[in-house]
Design an enzyme around this catalytic site. Structure first.
Site, PDB file in Angstrom:
ATOM      1  N   SER A   1       0.800  -1.222   0.000  1.00 14.77           N
ATOM      2  CA  SER A   1       0.000   0.000   0.000  1.00 14.77           C
ATOM      3  C   SER A   1       0.837   1.277   0.000  1.00 14.77           C
ATOM      4  CB  SER A   1      -0.954   0.003   1.194  1.00 14.77           C
ATOM      5  OG  SER A   1      -0.249  -0.215   2.406  1.00 14.77           O
TER       6      SER A   1
ATOM      7  N   HIS B   1      -5.244  -3.243  -2.770  1.00 15.38           N
ATOM      8  CA  HIS B   1      -4.887  -2.277  -3.820  1.00 15.38           C
ATOM      9  C   HIS B   1      -4.762  -2.908  -5.204  1.00 15.38           C
ATOM     10  CE1 HIS B   1      -4.211   1.093  -1.072  1.00 15.38           C
ATOM     11  NE2 HIS B   1      -3.781   0.161  -0.234  1.00 15.38           N
TER      12      HIS B   1
ATOM     13  N   LYS C   1     -11.589   0.877  -1.865  1.00 16.61           N
ATOM     14  CA  LYS C   1     -10.511   1.502  -2.650  1.00 16.61           C
ATOM     15  C   LYS C   1     -10.943   1.596  -4.112  1.00 16.61           C
ATOM     16  CE  LYS C   1      -7.332   0.892   0.976  1.00 16.61           C
ATOM     17  NZ  LYS C   1      -6.739  -0.056   1.890  1.00 16.61           N
TER      18      LYS C   1
END
Ligand SMILES: *Cc1c(COP(=O)(O)O)cnc(C)c1O
Length: 419
Positions: free
Chosen positions: A181, A209, A241
């Site tokens: 990240s 991610h 995200k």
């Protein structure tokens, strides 16, 4: 005399301020496209994990509103006590299909998903082996589980093997972020899967991610690496995200999910996600799967940013994802750069210890579909003006301009992390 807890907290605060490690909560007053208004200042937002630009998407907003009209705002109960709506069941089915897993189970946040699954799988006498740069929630999860906890050198499969071999007879979970990240690089997933198989360990990947960003239809780093449910029996992903909503899931076999329903405490003892969020997330998955132009645009931005940074002697980390950190090193310097960028109209947070190792403070640039190439160009100019470029007599670490897969590059560890 007993120490006063709040006084101790205040002391720690003062110490942080001296070391340029104090974090400040800033309130955002408005969001329009890639622009945010922070404390009266309009800034181009390079901090958001909304990589695919879905958090503001009209179809998600409409679905959320319609679902709220049908279901109300909150689920009102835990999943096992009447909070599990058909919106949740449908979302779990969609996540399982997308990731090529038998089943999926929703959690309220990624943090809770990691705590829940790791503590359900491991206990005293078991072994958890993790990459040194794994997300804080995975680290906390291993501590909560009460197992033996070992960490290996970032991205180093041989180091992971040595850690597994310290307890050859213990039941073992090998856990890694798919995309790191704060670094943006990708774990050597195929090699880790091979290692896990050889050592009879269970591999878990946290793809917070990677999901939506990597893989042909956005199914993530594990899909991109071509790894099946047998290779990666525990797959965790987040919905807040690239999918632009909130929440998380764990995907894998029916046996895994059935077990988690019984024993993952962060699933059992918490209120279910609002069903309207689940409905909006299903639309987000559809868009993430089928609108490949979003990933194409992101890849173009990554190439543009890396090429432009190299030309301006701005040192980056080795990353082909939308997470493009600028190396700084010193916390005060990173903070000063971030402030100068804000003066110039860009929101790029300084990431400092303990989020990253000591001496490795950086600016974390996050690219998004909401950016145009011109936005990236202006950010690069601002970075150069703010002094992010290296002096002319130092070598700029090679930053490959084409975000092609880097299958073996991870074996070379000398990326100058200590620079
Ligand atoms: C953000 C993040 C999490 C936590 O997810 P939340 O849904 O925000 O709680 C977990 N793991 C990684 C790698 C992350 O980046």
């Amino acid at each position: 005399m007993r120490p006063d807890l709040l006084a101790r907290l205040a002391d720690a605060q003062a110490e942080r301020a001296r070391a340029s490690l104090l974090r400040r909560l800033r309130t955002v007053d408005a969001v329009e496209g890639a622009t945010i208004v922070v404390e009266g200042r309009r800034l181009l937002d390079f901090a958001s994990n909304d990589y695919l630009g879905l958090a503001q998407h009209p179809a998600l907003r409409e679905t959320l509103a319609r679902a709220a009209a049908r279901w109300g705002v909150g689920a009102g109960a835990a999943h096992l006590l009447g909070g599990h709506r058909d919106e949740h069941a449908e979302l779990e089915a969609a996540l399982a299909r997308w990731t090529g897993r038998e089943r999926a189970l929703l959690f309220s946040t990624g943090y809770m998903a990691n705590l829940g699954v790791v503590a359900a799988l491991l206990g005293a006498g078991d072994l958890c082996v993790q990459d040194k740069l794994d997300h804080a929630s995975l680290i906390d999860a291993a501590r909560l589980a009460g197992c033996t906890f070992k960490r290996y050198v970032h991205g180093d499969v041989a180091s992971a093997a040595r850690q597994l071999d310290t307890e050859p007879d213990a039941a073992a979970l090998l856990a890694t972020d798919g995309v790191f990240s704060m670094d943006g690089d990708i774990a050597p997933l195929r090699e880790l899967a091979r290692l896990a198989r050889e050592r009879q360990a269970t591999l878990m990947v946290d793809d917070a991610h990677g999901l939506g960003v990597l893989g042909a239809d956005g199914a993530g780093s594990v899909a991109e690496a071509g790894l099946s449910q047998d290779d990666v029996p525990v797959l965790m992903g987040t919905l807040g995200k690239a999918l632009g909503v909130a929440g998380a899931f764990v995907a894998g076999s029916a046996a895994l999910v059935d077990g988690l329903v019984q024993s993952a405490r962060t699933f059992v003892y918490t209120t279910a996600l609002p069903p309207a969020l689940a409905a909006a997330t299903r639309v987000a998955i559809d868009i993430a799967r089928h609108e490949g132009w979003r990933r194409d645009h992101l890849r173009r931005l990554v190439t543009h940013f890396r090429t432009g940074a190299h030309a301006r002697r701005i040192a980056l980390l080795e990353s082909r994802t939308p997470i493009q950190p600028v190396r700084v090193g010193d916390s005060a310097a990173a903070l000063a750069l971030s402030r100068q960028l804000a003066e110039a109209g860009f929101f790029v947070p300084a990431i400092r210890p303990p989020t990253v190792p000591k001496g490795e403070a950086r600016l974390r640039v996050a690219l998004s579909v909401r950016h145009a190439e011109g936005d990236v160009e202006r950010l690069l100019d601002a970075l150069a003006s703010a002094g992010a470029s290296l002096p002319a007599d130092t070598a700029v670490p090679e930053t490959p301009s084409t975000p092609a897969p880097l299958p073996r590059a991870r074996a070379r560890r000398g990326r100058g992390r200590k620079a």
